[in-house]
Design a protein around this motif. Structure first.
Motif, short mmCIF file in Angstrom:
data_model
loop_
_atom_site.label_atom_id
_atom_site.label_comp_id
_atom_site.label_asym_id
_atom_site.label_seq_id
_atom_site.Cartn_x
_atom_site.Cartn_y
_atom_site.Cartn_z
N TYR A 30 31.74 53.44 38.50
CA TYR A 30 31.85 52.64 39.73
C TYR A 30 31.51 51.17 39.47
O TYR A 30 32.27 50.27 39.86
CB TYR A 30 30.91 53.24 40.78
N ILE B 260 33.99 49.44 36.83
CA ILE B 260 35.26 49.02 37.46
C ILE B 260 35.08 47.69 38.16
O ILE B 260 35.91 46.78 38.04
CB ILE B 260 35.75 50.10 38.46
N GLU B 261 33.97 47.54 38.88
CA GLU B 261 33.70 46.29 39.59
C GLU B 261 33.59 45.11 38.62
O GLU B 261 34.14 44.03 38.86
CB GLU B 261 32.41 46.43 40.41
N ARG C 107 37.05 44.12 37.29
CA ARG C 107 37.82 43.39 38.31
C ARG C 107 37.32 41.95 38.43
O ARG C 107 38.10 41.01 38.57
CB ARG C 107 37.72 44.09 39.66
N LYS D 151 42.14 55.83 46.95
CA LYS D 151 42.13 54.75 45.97
C LYS D 151 41.69 53.43 46.56
O LYS D 151 40.97 52.67 45.94
CB LYS D 151 43.51 54.59 45.33
N CYS E 108 37.94 51.88 46.55
CA CYS E 108 37.21 51.30 45.43
C CYS E 108 37.37 49.78 45.36
O CYS E 108 36.59 49.13 44.71
CB CYS E 108 37.67 51.90 44.11
N GLY E 109 38.39 49.24 46.00
CA GLY E 109 38.69 47.84 45.81
C GLY E 109 37.94 46.86 46.70
O GLY E 109 37.15 46.06 46.26
N ALA F 238 40.41 48.93 34.21
CA ALA F 238 39.83 49.24 35.52
C ALA F 238 40.60 50.38 36.19
O ALA F 238 40.00 51.29 36.77
CB ALA F 238 39.84 47.98 36.39
N ASP F 239 41.92 50.34 36.10
CA ASP F 239 42.74 51.41 36.69
C ASP F 239 42.45 52.75 36.01
O ASP F 239 42.38 53.80 36.66
CB ASP F 239 44.22 51.07 36.55
N GLU G 193 39.13 54.01 37.07
CA GLU G 193 39.23 54.43 38.47
C GLU G 193 39.81 55.84 38.56
O GLU G 193 39.36 56.66 39.36
CB GLU G 193 40.11 53.44 39.23
N LEU H 138 37.11 58.16 37.74
CA LEU H 138 36.14 58.25 38.84
C LEU H 138 36.62 59.24 39.89
O LEU H 138 35.84 60.06 40.39
CB LEU H 138 35.93 56.87 39.45
#
Length: 650
Positions: A441, A444-445, A448, A481, A484-485, A602-603, A606, A609
């Motif tokens: 988690y 990924i942040e 990005r 999905k 998460c963004g 990141a994808d 994700e 995750l």
């Protein structure tokens, strides 16, 4: 007859512009040019061509606005107003544009501005008080009979919609609220618009004035308005406004222009990398580069200079636990305990004496420096806010004010309570590893953040786990999905060592090594040029703390025996296989022009995750509740409104 091409129209327009000596350039040249361009654009079939058409029209409208925004004759010209009012339709930040036009008095005597603005506030923000206030404000400016008629028609239509909405809300309340005494319950009658207006005038004025306060505004998430009467929507939210530093920055907040057209991805698109041997961290060199590029700190909003030394009570060696009241730049603050300390300064808590609930992190540095203030201002200016998508402005600190003294600089900024290092230490104190879902988690942040920030040509250059503030620690994870963004989970802080690549030529690399060898990237250790690798190393260093609960030390990979680097930490059965591949790729970057694809990584994480979430059980993360509760408590305290405007000083 064949329609002219865009290039032909542009050429003809430029030619006429050079020869023009009339009295109304907008009506005579700009409006016909814009109409001709619209005529040759493809039809908008169910929105398919909206983006393409906006890419053409948006720059034309912006050029016209920038050229005539301070021309009194044109700000009163209806044709100019019509051109300007095309801009909000091509932007997510519509309210900011309407506020800008109001502030510059562009089109304020015409109904079009007020009706568009009120309808946006009503439809997109469900802010009835704000919409009502806009119609009220229009009465001060609109005097033409036809324009007044148009405003009145829209105003009455709004009142009818509001009455229907209010009745439905009341019915919902009656269904959910059981009356104490049914015999005394009578049907409520909603007032007409003529009767309602005086009752809510005070609330409307408050809401409207807050909505229009465009300068130095930063509200995270919105604030509840308690004084709006019961017949205005309960729980109305003040629309959250982004940090605005200058009008020029608003003009760059495009929304329908693709990210790649605004984010600069051509920095590495060169035949060869050129090494700049100067120290990019030296403040004197930074100032020289800025002067050469024509960047003037003194012109930046929220920046002021005091031609004196910092008040003695705030000197580094005199700050204790006692609350000190000190007046800086015309505003009195109460300073408390230190939050952190470094070689060149410290961070201390601060709050307004007039309103102790308003708290800040105050960064005091010696010698005086404005570099971090410049970097954060530039990052906010360059960032694009796209509805429902990644917003970097929520992941960097809001800067409210900087005062430069002879010996120190004082910067007031957003405060956040817990770092990623605190999160790791929380697990160590409970003899647990960080669950794989949280490893993913937060990783990924980070990916990005740097993917976005690097395309804005900013390198942080001091990435480590204690420079990531935790903003969100989920108790449950959604399998959708999009979940998460948009929600920011980390904030990257401490930009004092950052590099602005826009001040350098494309393809510029550096060879300076940082003092702390454990934070030096592989390229620094091997005397190779580096650009973005330094940040990527710091990111991997931070992820290493989450995965292994230890700081990373790099060494040669004995298993591969090809000179590649790896971490000294041992990959056990508990460590997911993805991390071995991840660390290998990021610790063995071939050169400055062949970097890992952060977005692809990141994808990929994700996807992992979402698979992990399916296997996750509540008991696996229940022990994190204590950290989460403490975090939420602090976050509710540390989201202040902006401070008063700094007084002008020498």
């Amino acid at each position: 007859m064949t329609k002219p091409t865009l290039a032909e129209l542009q050429h003809e327009f430029d030619k006429r512009l050079k020869l023009y000596n009339g009295a109304n350039e907008v009506s005579d040249l700009w409006l016909p040019f814009l109409a001709a361009v619209q005529d040759i654009l493809p039809e908008d079939n169910n929105g398919e061509n909206t983006l393409t058409n906006n890419q053409v029209l948006y720059p034309i409208c912006i050029r016209c606005l920038e050229k005539f925004e301070n021309n009194p004759e044109q700000t009163n010209n209806k044709d100019f107003a019509e051109i300007c009012l095309l801009i909000p339709d091509m932007s997510v930040d519509k309210a900011l544009w309407y506020g800008l036009f109001y502030k510059k008095h562009i089109g304020v005597q015409y109904a079009h501005l007020w009706i568009d603005w009120a309808e946006y506030i009503e439809e997109n923000e469900l802010n009835w008080a704000g919409a009502w206030g806009i119609y009220e404000e229009a009465k001060k400016f609109v005097h033409d009979i036809d324009e007044c008629t148009e405003i009145d028609r829209a105003y009455r239509s709004f009142a009818i919609r509001f009455q229907h909405w209010d009745e439905k809300e009341y019915e919902k309340e009656q269904l959910t609220t059981k009356p104490k005494n049914r015999t005394t319950v009578t049907k409520r009658t909603t007032q007409t618009h003529c009767q309602l207006l005086p009752e809510c005038r005070e609330a409307v004025h408050l809401e409207y004035s807050r909505m229009l306060d465009m300068s130095n505004t930063s509200l995270l998430g919105g604030e509840r308005v308690s004084c709006i009467p019961s017949n205005i929507r309960r729980g109305s939210m003040v629309p959250p406004l982004m940090n605005i530093f200058t009008i020029d920055q608003v003009l760059r907040r495009q929304s329908h222009v693709p990210i790649n057209d605004t984010l600069d991805e051509n920095f590495l698109d060169v035949s060869c990398i050129v090494v700049d041997e100067r120290d990019p961290f030296d403040d004197q060199i930074r100032r020289q580069i800025l002067e050469k590029r024509g960047v003037n700190y003194a012109l930046m909003e929220n920046y002021s200079v005091e031609k004196m030394n910092l008040p003695a009570g705030l000197a580094k060696n005199k700050v204790g636990t006692k609350i000190e009241k000190v007046t800086l730049g015309g505003t009195t603050y109460e300073f408390g305990k230190k939050l952190g300390e470094g070689a060149y300064g410290y961070v201390i808590t601060a709050r307004l004496e007039s309103d102790p609930k308003v708290t800040y992190a105050c960064k005091i540095q010696h010698p005086s420096t404005v570099w971090e203030f410049y970097i954060l201002t530039e990052l906010s200016r360059r960032s694009i806010r796209k509805a429902g998508q990644f917003d970097l402005n929520q992941r960097i600190p809001s800067v409210y004010r900087l005062i430069e003294y002879n010996d120190y600089s004082v910067m007031f900024m957003q405060r956040a309570p817990q770092t990623l290092l605190d999160f790791a230490n929380y697990h160590i104190s409970r003899d647990r590893y960080v669950p794989f879902c949280y490893q993913l988690y937060y990783s990924i942040e980070m990916l990005r953040i740097f993917d976005y920030m690097h395309r804005l040509r900013i390198i942080h250059c001091d990435v480590k786990p204690d420079n990531f503030m935790v903003l969100h620690c989920p108790s449950t994870f959604s399998t959708k999905k999009e979940s998460c963004g948009p929600i920011p989970s980390l904030m990257l802080i401490d930009f004092n060592r950052s590099i602005d690549l826009k001040l350098f030529d494309n393809g510029t690399a550096f060879v300076t090594c940082v003092p702390k060898k454990e934070l030096a990237c592989v390229e620094m250790l091997h005397n190779r040029p580096w650009i973005f690798q330094h940040d990527l190393f710091g990111m991997v260093y931070s992820i290493h703390v989450l995965v292994f609960l230890s700081y990373m030390t790099v060494c040669e990979d004995e298993q591969r025996q090809d000179g590649s680097m790896t971490t000294k930490a041992k990959f056990s059965k508990r460590t997911h296989d993805i991390w071995k591949e991840f660390f290998h790729e990021f610790l063995n970057i071939p050169d400055c022009q062949h970097l890992p694809d952060l977005n692809a990584w990141a994808d990929r994480l994700e996807g992992l995750l979402f698979e992990e979430i399916k296997r996750l059980k509540s008991k696996d993360t229940e022990y994190i509740n204590m950290f989460r509760m403490k975090l939420d408590t602090y976050l509710n305290q540390f989201q202040p409104p902006p401070p008063p405007q700094p007084s002008a000083s020498g």
